[in-house]
Enzyme design. Sequence first.
Site, PDB file in Angstrom:
ATOM      1  N   GLU A 156       0.863  -1.175   0.000  1.00 49.93           N
ATOM      2  CA  GLU A 156       0.000   0.000   0.000  1.00 49.93           C
ATOM      3  C   GLU A 156       0.897   1.221   0.000  1.00 49.93           C
ATOM      4  O   GLU A 156       2.055   1.150   0.421  1.00 49.93           O
ATOM      5  CB  GLU A 156      -0.926   0.023   1.217  1.00 49.93           C
ATOM      6  CG  GLU A 156      -0.244   0.437   2.499  1.00 49.93           C
ATOM      7  CD  GLU A 156      -1.204   0.566   3.670  1.00 49.93           C
ATOM      8  OE1 GLU A 156      -1.035  -0.214   4.615  1.00 49.93           O
ATOM      9  OE2 GLU A 156      -2.069   1.431   3.648  1.00 49.93           O
ATOM     10  N   GLU A 161      -2.423   9.611   6.400  1.00 55.54           N
ATOM     11  CA  GLU A 161      -3.060   8.789   7.429  1.00 55.54           C
ATOM     12  C   GLU A 161      -2.841   9.478   8.768  1.00 55.54           C
ATOM     13  O   GLU A 161      -1.757   9.937   9.066  1.00 55.54           O
ATOM     14  CB  GLU A 161      -2.447   7.392   7.438  1.00 55.54           C
ATOM     15  CG  GLU A 161      -3.122   6.446   8.367  1.00 55.54           C
ATOM     16  CD  GLU A 161      -2.676   5.002   8.144  1.00 55.54           C
ATOM     17  OE1 GLU A 161      -3.185   4.143   8.868  1.00 55.54           O
ATOM     18  OE2 GLU A 161      -1.835   4.743   7.275  1.00 55.54           O
TER      19      GLU A 161
END
Length: 172
Positions: A156, A161
Amino acid sequence: MYKNITCSMIKPLVMIIIPLFIFSARVSGIDRDDKWKLVWEDNFDGVELDTTRWSLIHTSPERYDSSPDWKKYMIKDERVYIVEDGKLWLKGIRNPGNPDDPRPFLTGGVESQGKFSFKYGKVEIRARKKCAQGAWPAIWMMPEESVYGGWPHSGEIDIMELVGHRPNVVHG
């Protein structure tokens, strides 16, 4: 402000998790003249999510135990996403008390899996986040195909985030 990511390792799809709102998302590739050429864009200028570009992420209560943590609270419900004024709003809500659904909170998320992917290019996203204890706003690029197995084995790329207990630290 745009966050520019150039990816060359995997053929990603864009996955966006709550709570945040998105002004626009676009992907550019390089043409033969070594100039960036827009190949995909969404400015959320309608009144509902464009389902030719995005799918709602959801997990039903019976699959809760087998889902990754980030996906356990996702639902397909109009209460957790809104498209208006050129923005996509993804939000979290308290579970209204369905006895068949033990999750305390429910959230919205969208993905482009099966609708758009690219191998090389640049991603630009304008987004604003809100954060609270337990929130997990994130924008990830995941592989379209799980060549090495399910997550996390095929990789990923984190565009952004944020873990709710550290509201001033953004990972990406």
